[in-house]
Design an enzyme around this catalytic site. Structure first.
Site, short mmCIF file in Angstrom:
data_model
loop_
_atom_site.label_atom_id
_atom_site.label_comp_id
_atom_site.label_asym_id
_atom_site.label_seq_id
_atom_site.Cartn_x
_atom_site.Cartn_y
_atom_site.Cartn_z
N CYS A 1 37.78 45.92 52.69
CA CYS A 1 39.02 46.30 51.99
C CYS A 1 39.45 47.74 52.23
O CYS A 1 38.72 48.68 51.92
CB CYS A 1 38.86 46.06 50.49
SG CYS A 1 40.38 46.44 49.60
N CYS B 1 43.33 30.23 41.42
CA CYS B 1 43.54 30.44 42.85
C CYS B 1 42.30 31.17 43.34
O CYS B 1 42.03 32.30 42.92
CB CYS B 1 44.80 31.28 43.07
SG CYS B 1 45.06 31.76 44.79
S1 SF4 Z 1 38.10 44.94 44.18
FE1 SF4 Z 1 39.91 44.37 45.36
S2 SF4 Z 1 41.02 46.27 45.74
FE2 SF4 Z 1 38.95 46.82 45.08
S3 SF4 Z 1 37.81 47.13 46.99
FE3 SF4 Z 1 37.47 44.99 46.36
S4 SF4 Z 1 39.10 43.79 47.37
FE4 SF4 Z 1 39.66 45.99 47.49
#
Ligand code: SF4
Length: 341
Positions: free
Chosen positions: A83, A211
């Site tokens: 991410c 989802c």
């Molecule tokens: S919780 Fe969501 S926004 Fe935060 S690092 Fe993980 S995928 Fe990314």
């Protein structure tokens, strides 16, 4: 018909005495081995099987269009290895405070005009605080009032928060399992797999549609992908919507440079999701921009019937709206109408 396939009635949860390797246990759960046996099938047989299941439960030439907007971007304290919004990785994503309700509504109006029927609001949080819930519930109510389906993805939910979101008119809550339980620690260390399952239960208990899907192309094996699909299919009930994401490799994240997944493996994963969760909306999500039209068409053949639509998918790009429309026209596919009650 003689092929290496499972029978549709088995895929829909019924036992079939003649099926061995592909048989569910008496508890009617999908074994990982049974899902892997699907993934191992000759490609043509697998797609044929997925088409059979798909046509039993869906209009095979219709696709649902969803739009995703990031209502709060970057600065997330979690460490999800894929991410770009995790604060600890240097990816060039600009942090952005929570958007105003008015700007979210304006984006929803624009999305509706472009044909989207579901509007998803995503925020880069470990989980929302109460003050965040108060703003997001206003967004949900306003988007719902436009006659669109609403979806939110806000991270882990504490007891009671799902109820507040539901009361505001939330139709779907997205919370992905990401990968199989066994592989999870390789990807994320700041929360447990069970935390994810707990949030999904909160959502179910609040009467909101689930989802939930995952990401492939993160260096996992076929068995890992089978583990993810089995985990999703064994949720009781299985999710109403299952996004299957292909890793978008972003420089600065730990998974940047991971060996590329063969596109046909991605198509196989879509087919396995369709066969094991016959009634769900299987959503072609992140990574679609990197796929050729031919691979996207194979995904539709394999049972995908929902796409994210618009020019942004959180912080990574998504094919332009016109390109999407041109592809759907070329395939003779139509967008699914949504008739709000
Ligand atoms: S919780 Fe969501 S926004 Fe935060 S690092 Fe993980 S995928 Fe990314």
């Amino acid at each position: 018909m003689q092929c290496n396939s499972i029978l549709p009635e088995l895929a829909d949860g019924h036992e079939n005495d003649e099926s061995n390797a592909l048989k569910r246990s008496k508890s009617n759960r999908w074994h990982i081995g049974a899902v892997q046996a699907l993934l191992d099938m000759p490609f043509g047989d697998l797609i044929f099987q997925a088409q059979q299941v798909h046509r039993q439960h869906h209009n095979a030439n219709a696709v649902q269009l969803s739009t995703l907007i990031s209502v709060k971007t970057g600065g997330c304290p979690e460490d999800c290895g894929y991410c770009p919004q995790a604060a600890r990785y240097h990816t060039g994503v600009d942090n952005q405070a929570i958007l105003s309700v008015d700007s979210v509504v304006a984006a929803a109006v624009a999305a509706k005009e472009q044909g989207a029927t579901r509007f998803c609001m995503g925020a880069a949080w470990r989980g929302p605080k109460q003050r965040d819930i108060e703003i997001v519930t206003k967004m949900i109510s306003a988007v719902k009032a436009l006659g669109m389906e609403t979806c939110a993805t806000l991270g882990m939910l504490k007891p009671g928060q799902a109820g507040q979101l539901g009361a505001a008119g939330l139709d779907y809550y997205n919370h992905n399992l990401d990968t199989s339980a066994d592989y999870y620690d390789t990807i994320i260390s700041t929360r447990e797999y069970q935390d994810r399952l707990d949030t999904l239960q909160e959502v179910r208990d609040a009467g909101i549609n689930v989802c939930c899907g995952g990401i492939v192309g993160m260096g996992e094996t076929r068995e890992t992908r089978a583990g993810l699909i089995a985990q999703l299919a064994n949720l009781n009930p299985y999710p109403e919507s299952v996004p299957i994401n292909h890793l978008v490799q972003v420089e600065g994240t730990p998974l940047y440079g991971t060996a590329k997944l063969d596109p046909l493996e991605f198509v196989r994963t879509i087919a396995a999701a369709r066969i094991t969760m016959p009634k769900t909306m299987v959503r072609l999500s992140a990574g679609r921009r990197e796929m050729s039209e031919a691979v996207q068409a194979l995904c539709f053949l394999a049972g995908a019937n929902s796409i994210f639509y618009g020019d942004k998918l959180l912080t990574t790009g998504n094919p332009e709206v016109q390109q999407d429309q041109a592809l759907l026209n070329k395939l003779g596919m139509q967008s699914l109408p949504f008739d709000p009650e």
